[in-house]
Design a protein around this motif. Sequence first.
Motif, mmCIF file in Angstrom:
data_model
loop_
_atom_site.group_PDB
_atom_site.id
_atom_site.type_symbol
_atom_site.label_atom_id
_atom_site.label_comp_id
_atom_site.label_asym_id
_atom_site.label_seq_id
_atom_site.Cartn_x
_atom_site.Cartn_y
_atom_site.Cartn_z
ATOM 1 N N SER A 76 5.881 132.681 79.710
ATOM 2 C CA SER A 76 5.268 134.109 80.001
ATOM 3 C C SER A 76 6.497 135.127 79.428
ATOM 4 C CB SER A 76 5.015 134.271 81.441
ATOM 5 O OG SER A 76 6.052 134.261 82.336
ATOM 6 N N LYS A 77 7.501 135.009 79.813
ATOM 7 C CA LYS A 77 8.542 136.069 79.332
ATOM 8 C C LYS A 77 8.754 136.054 77.923
ATOM 9 C CE LYS A 77 13.464 137.364 80.197
ATOM 10 N NZ LYS A 77 14.610 137.321 80.993
ATOM 11 N N GLU A 78 8.829 135.006 77.390
ATOM 12 C CA GLU A 78 9.115 135.054 75.919
ATOM 13 C C GLU A 78 7.795 135.432 75.155
ATOM 14 O OE1 GLU A 78 10.305 132.501 77.835
ATOM 15 O OE2 GLU A 78 12.273 132.864 77.478
ATOM 16 N N ASN A 117 7.628 139.364 75.530
ATOM 17 C CA ASN A 117 8.797 139.965 74.409
ATOM 18 C C ASN A 117 8.171 139.842 73.121
ATOM 19 O OD1 ASN A 117 10.244 140.765 76.451
ATOM 20 N ND2 ASN A 117 11.513 138.844 76.602
#
Length: 61
Positions: A51-53, A56
């Motif tokens: 999710s974070k990648e 971003n």
Amino acid sequence: MKKKVEYTKSVVVASLVVSIALVLFGIYLIVRDGDYIQGILMILLGLVTGSKEWINLFKKK
């Protein structure tokens, strides 16, 4: 310093690949075996893993 940037990029790419693989495997489990609980868990695990990648990646473009 340059090696750290290359290492970070490779970790991000690996995380995205694992995320996609988990989501696809979850879909496979649901379609092929009809195992909804395990399939949904794999899909959620794939979404949480990357999710974070993914955020971003799409925020930059």
